[in-house]
Design a protein around this motif. Structure first.
Motif, short mmCIF file in Angstrom:
data_model
loop_
_atom_site.label_atom_id
_atom_site.label_comp_id
_atom_site.label_asym_id
_atom_site.label_seq_id
_atom_site.Cartn_x
_atom_site.Cartn_y
_atom_site.Cartn_z
N TYR A 128 11.07 -0.80 -7.78
CA TYR A 128 10.19 -1.35 -6.59
C TYR A 128 10.22 -2.89 -5.61
CZ TYR A 128 7.42 2.91 -6.45
OH TYR A 128 6.91 4.20 -5.86
N PHE A 129 10.64 -3.21 -7.06
CA PHE A 129 10.94 -4.90 -6.37
C PHE A 129 12.45 -4.69 -5.66
CE2 PHE A 129 8.71 -6.82 -10.02
CZ PHE A 129 7.48 -7.35 -9.14
N LEU A 130 13.20 -4.40 -5.94
CA LEU A 130 14.45 -3.85 -5.47
C LEU A 130 14.05 -3.13 -3.63
CD1 LEU A 130 17.24 -3.19 -7.94
CD2 LEU A 130 17.12 -4.87 -6.77
N TRP A 157 4.05 -13.60 -3.08
CA TRP A 157 2.71 -13.69 -4.02
C TRP A 157 2.32 -12.08 -4.38
CZ3 TRP A 157 4.76 -15.42 -8.05
CH2 TRP A 157 5.77 -16.42 -8.37
N VAL A 158 1.75 -12.18 -3.31
CA VAL A 158 0.14 -10.75 -2.66
C VAL A 158 1.08 -9.27 -3.88
CG1 VAL A 158 -1.42 -10.55 -1.89
CG2 VAL A 158 -1.07 -11.89 -1.64
N LEU A 159 1.98 -9.07 -2.94
CA LEU A 159 2.69 -8.29 -3.05
C LEU A 159 3.43 -7.89 -4.50
CD1 LEU A 159 3.62 -5.52 -1.50
CD2 LEU A 159 5.63 -6.19 -0.49
N CYS A 160 4.27 -8.67 -4.75
CA CYS A 160 4.79 -8.78 -6.76
C CYS A 160 3.52 -8.47 -7.08
CB CYS A 160 5.27 -10.22 -6.32
SG CYS A 160 6.84 -10.51 -5.89
N GLY A 161 2.32 -9.00 -7.20
CA GLY A 161 1.25 -9.21 -7.86
C GLY A 161 0.74 -7.47 -7.66
N ILE A 162 0.38 -6.82 -6.44
CA ILE A 162 0.12 -5.60 -6.43
C ILE A 162 1.38 -4.36 -7.10
CG2 ILE A 162 0.22 -3.37 -4.73
CD1 ILE A 162 -1.33 -5.89 -2.83
N ILE A 165 0.16 -5.04 -10.93
CA ILE A 165 -0.70 -4.03 -11.35
C ILE A 165 -0.63 -2.71 -11.13
CG2 ILE A 165 -2.97 -3.55 -10.92
CD1 ILE A 165 -3.31 -6.23 -10.09
N PHE A 166 -0.26 -2.11 -10.38
CA PHE A 166 0.30 -0.53 -10.42
C PHE A 166 1.28 -0.17 -11.29
CE2 PHE A 166 3.18 2.17 -8.29
CZ PHE A 166 2.18 3.73 -8.24
N ILE A 167 2.43 -1.13 -11.26
CA ILE A 167 3.04 -0.24 -12.52
C ILE A 167 2.40 -0.21 -13.83
CG2 ILE A 167 5.38 -0.30 -13.48
CD1 ILE A 167 5.83 0.98 -10.64
N MET A 168 2.05 -0.93 -13.56
CA MET A 168 1.02 -1.83 -15.57
C MET A 168 0.53 -0.72 -15.50
SD MET A 168 2.12 -5.86 -15.78
CE MET A 168 1.01 -5.63 -17.94
N ALA A 169 -0.94 -0.71 -14.50
CA ALA A 169 -1.77 0.57 -14.78
C ALA A 169 -1.75 1.54 -15.11
CB ALA A 169 -2.97 0.16 -13.73
#
Length: 341
Positions: A128-130, A157-162, A165-169
């Motif tokens: 997702y980061f790529l 930064w907001v998008l990275c946080g999302i 959270i999405f992947i870890m959750a």
């Protein structure tokens, strides 16, 4: 085989497979003939990835954190990608030790759960980061003013946080699978195949949401940038540089997808599709073992992306080296003054 689940949107979980050649269910325990191959292959590969990935990503994080007069959203995504890779590489020595001991886990149940969790948090966060990095490059190049607020540092930064959270959750289901005692050994990273139908369904969802959707997005961005370059004339050197960086970013991302993620997702899906009880397909198991190692190796290729297309990365690198040798520079200048006199 490694028991892995990744929950995707709306509490949907998915299965990931590391074919350790071991099948376990409630009635039987069958050992496929891949133990020697795993014992020879995994430790060497994992330790190589650990050294290369830890050095490359650790140094890249250090460079990204160097103060610089100009910061960009691109470096924000690259910094988060490097952090994800570095966190994952710290787990590889434990995986190598497990296979050196002949698939015997000695680090406790909690550490076993973290192994599966970290592997797939890294894989899908990297994907997702790529993908988002390539989209941002595309928007900043083709529509630099229309989406200026989207490509800002704050939005990054907001998008990275999302994404985190999405992947870890969505991966918390992985933490439900711990170690298992079998005789004199403690198994970890093993797949319980008594729910194969459910695993197949979850795998298809993971394949679409976790891989195919980002992969298709990358290809669309690449084609749209090429189309934009063919249609417009770009006389300014800065715009030419931005187009080149956008193309290079997406091209490297596609290479990482094709080399690291595509083979694993194809063979994982095929392996689940043809799986049968009490059937050991040794060649297929070995192939998936190799592709899983390639998926883990994405942590080694990402630093190349930072070096070639990171914003101000080379300038930060030179600045870091100058800071690392202040005395040498000082004495060299004094020598120059003395020679002039």
């Amino acid at each position: 085989m490694e028991r892995k689940f990744m929950s995707l949107p709306s509490s949907i979980s998915t299965s990931e497979i590391e074919p350790n050649g071991t099948f376990s269910n409630n009635n039987s325990y069958k050992n496929c003939t891949n133990e020697n191959f795993k014992r020879d292959f995994y430790p060497i590969v994992y330790l190589i990835i650990f050294v290369w990935g830890a050095l490359g990503n650790g140094f890249s994080i250090y460079i990204f954190l160097q103060p610089h007069k100009k910061s960009t959203s691109v470096n924000v995504f690259m910094l988060n990608l490097a952090i994800s890779d570095l966190l994952f590489t710290t787990t590889l020595p434990f995986r190598a030790d497990y296979y050196i001991r002949g698939s015997n886990w000695i680090f406790g149940d909690l550490a076993c759960r973290i192994m599966s969790y970290s592997m797939y948090v890294n894989m899908y966060s990297s994907i997702y980061f790529l993908t988002v990095l390539s989209i941002m490059r595309f928007l900043a190049t083709v529509h630099p003013f229309r989406f200026l607020h989207v490509t800002s540092i704050r939005s990054a930064w907001v998008l990275c946080g999302i994404i985190w959270i999405f992947i870890m959750a969505s991966s918390t289901m992985l933490l439900n699978s711990g170690s298992e005692q079998k005789g004199n050994v403690t198994l970890c990273l093993e797949l319980n195949l008594n729910k194969i139908i459910k695993l197949k369904t979850m795998n298809y969802i993971s394949l679409v949401v976790g891989f195919l959707l980002p992969f298709c997005t990358l290809n669309i961005c690449y084609l749209l940038i090429i189309r934009a370059l063919l249609k417009m004339e770009v006389p300014e050197s800065r715009l030419r540089v931005s187009h080149r960086k956008a193309l290079t970013t997406i091209a490297i991302a596609l290479i990482i997808f094709l080399l690291c993620f595509l083979p694993y997702h194809i063979l994982r899906t095929f392996h689940l599709a043809v799986w049968e009880v009490n059937t050991c397909r040794e060649r297929l198991h070995k192939a998936v073992i190799i592709t899983l190692a390639l998926a883990a190796a994405n942590t080694c290729f990402n630093p190349l992306l930072y070096y070639f297309v990171g914003e101000n990365f080379k300038e930060r690198l030179r600045s870091a080296f100058r800071k690392g040798h202040p005395q040498k520079t000082k004495y060299s200048c004094l020598g120059c003054v003395w020679l002039k006199k």
